[in-house]
Write an enzyme that holds these catalytic residues in place. Structure first.
Site, mmCIF file in Angstrom:
data_model
loop_
_atom_site.group_PDB
_atom_site.id
_atom_site.type_symbol
_atom_site.label_atom_id
_atom_site.label_comp_id
_atom_site.label_asym_id
_atom_site.label_seq_id
_atom_site.Cartn_x
_atom_site.Cartn_y
_atom_site.Cartn_z
ATOM 1 N N GLY A 52 0.712 -1.042 -0.091
ATOM 2 C CA GLY A 52 0.165 0.098 0.021
ATOM 3 C C GLY A 52 0.625 1.145 0.005
ATOM 4 O O GLY A 52 0.304 2.371 0.077
ATOM 5 N N CYS A 53 2.087 1.066 -0.138
ATOM 6 C CA CYS A 53 3.170 2.412 -0.032
ATOM 7 C C CYS A 53 3.602 2.428 -1.396
ATOM 8 O O CYS A 53 3.884 1.333 -2.200
ATOM 9 C CB CYS A 53 4.151 2.091 0.782
ATOM 10 S SG CYS A 53 3.856 1.985 2.637
ATOM 11 N N GLN A 54 3.548 3.622 -2.127
ATOM 12 C CA GLN A 54 4.223 3.895 -3.381
ATOM 13 C C GLN A 54 5.617 3.726 -3.376
ATOM 14 O O GLN A 54 6.140 2.973 -4.246
ATOM 15 C CB GLN A 54 3.689 5.274 -3.948
ATOM 16 C CG GLN A 54 4.203 5.557 -5.385
ATOM 17 C CD GLN A 54 3.816 6.881 -5.915
ATOM 18 O OE1 GLN A 54 3.261 7.736 -4.961
ATOM 19 N NE2 GLN A 54 4.079 7.119 -6.967
#
Length: 143
Positions: A52-54
């Protein structure tokens, strides 16, 4: 030990208030991130990756003998490393159950981070918070 965690959080909030503008605050976040101890390359694996982290973010729990948890985390992005440093201040010196009982949202609101992060960084921050909570649930269930 929770008092030392609380005093570190208060110091962080005071520093943010003293800096005033967000350009200075982001520079401070970057400095906090640069001070983080690096994770080993072996720990930067898919199992420890925060979804969920870029940016690429890795996080793992290291239980201590006293029941407290040491969190190891790293990222390939400077501001994200600073956000990790903030989370480590919030969750350090705590047991898994203490982490689950931590009012992290209030601290993050007091810092004003969510209002000043890009949508992707904000999503990443909340993904990291969720990862800490997931790891704490597993650790609490095992203890």
């Amino acid at each position: 030990m929770a008092a030392s965690t609380e005093s570190r959080i208060e110091e962080l909030i005071e520093n943010f208030d003293l800096l005033g503008d967000w350009e200075s605050r982001f520079a401070y976040l970057i400095d906090l991130g640069k001070a983080l101890p690096p994770m080993t390359e072996a720990d930067k694996c898919e199992e420890n990756r925060v979804q969920g982290c870029q940016a690429q973010v890795w996080m793992k729990f290291e239980p201590e003998a006293e029941g407290e948890i040491t969190i190891a985390a790293d990222s390939d992005a400077f501001i994200v490393k600073g956000l990790i440093a903030v989370l480590l201040l919030i969750y350090s010196d705590k047991t898994a159950r203490d982490i689950l009982n931590t009012d992290d949202q209030t601290v993050l609101e007091r810092l004003g981070l969510a209002a000043h992060l890009s949508p992707t960084r904000k999503n990443g921050l909340f993904s990291m918070v969720n990862r800490v909570r997931e790891l704490a649930k597993v650790e609490a269930a095992n203890s």
